[in-house]
Scaffold this motif. Sequence first.
Motif: not given
Length: 321
Positions: A194-199, A184-185, A176-180, A190-192
Amino acid sequence: MNGEYVIGVDIGATWLRVGLSDVSGNILRKEKREIRTNHSYEVSEQIIEIVDYLFEETGLEIADLRGIGVASAGPMNVNKGELVNPTNIPLEVVPLSEPLGQRFGVDVELINDGASAVLAEQKFGEGQGYDNLVYITISTGIGGGAIVDGNLLYGKNGNAAEVGHFTIDQAGELTCGCGRPGHWEAYCSGSNIPGFVRMHLVALTAYEGDSQLVKLNGEELEEFEAKDLFDLARAGDELAEELVDELGRLNAIGFAAVTEAYDPALITVGGAVALHNPGMVLDPIRAKIHHYTQNEIPLIKITQLEEEVVLYGAIARALAI
Ligand SMILES: [Zn+2]
């Protein structure tokens, strides 16, 4: 408190929205400008500019201002009236209550944007008449606000209902953006996305079907956005449809946790990802949520207040001063 009018302010990552309302909650005039964040006091200076402009445009007396509600992403110190390392603005401290209070001579109240949005739903939106409701935004990040038994939940620091940081994946594949890990986020915002797709593409060793996704080269993958995934799914790309469905399953886990935590009768949903793809985001949640919650399933609806839901909530907060 005397005064015929209130001001609501929504401090977003890109936009600053300010609304002038009468005390019955009728919004007389609104203004949206790109936010300037070169120094700590620039945000309050810009709000002052816009408030002056709104009173000038409407020909109303600024002396009749009763109070100001300011909504923003946190973290914030509500007692000091300032944002502290906020996630939406690249500034360490953003003083608001002091400069705005000094300029206009009225009380200024800060409110977390998620809390603001659920307040807006109850006063102006689909939540009218509800005592148990939750608002969830699926936008750059995922956030929320909850009203339980008629009480807006704040928490010890004003950060109750930070639902985007619910852990939905104990394996914690994405961070997550919070580092953990595993929030869910980290999967569904929206910003994550793309990372989900790449994974998923990395994990895909042999794909037999015909999908534009597997044909993306490195550079295209770097630039891939959440919008592109939904566009491909809308065009019938099978793999994109599968991934949208998997996102829906993860969202259903998040919505189920929200349902267990707050037992709402209604969940309204906003944020750009949901507003632009209402069916593709909400349908899988509605179809799958019962797999993950034992509570009665709440009504799940798109917000009718759209991009202005937080501004409406800031006005609702000002009306309560
Ligand atoms: Zn997090």
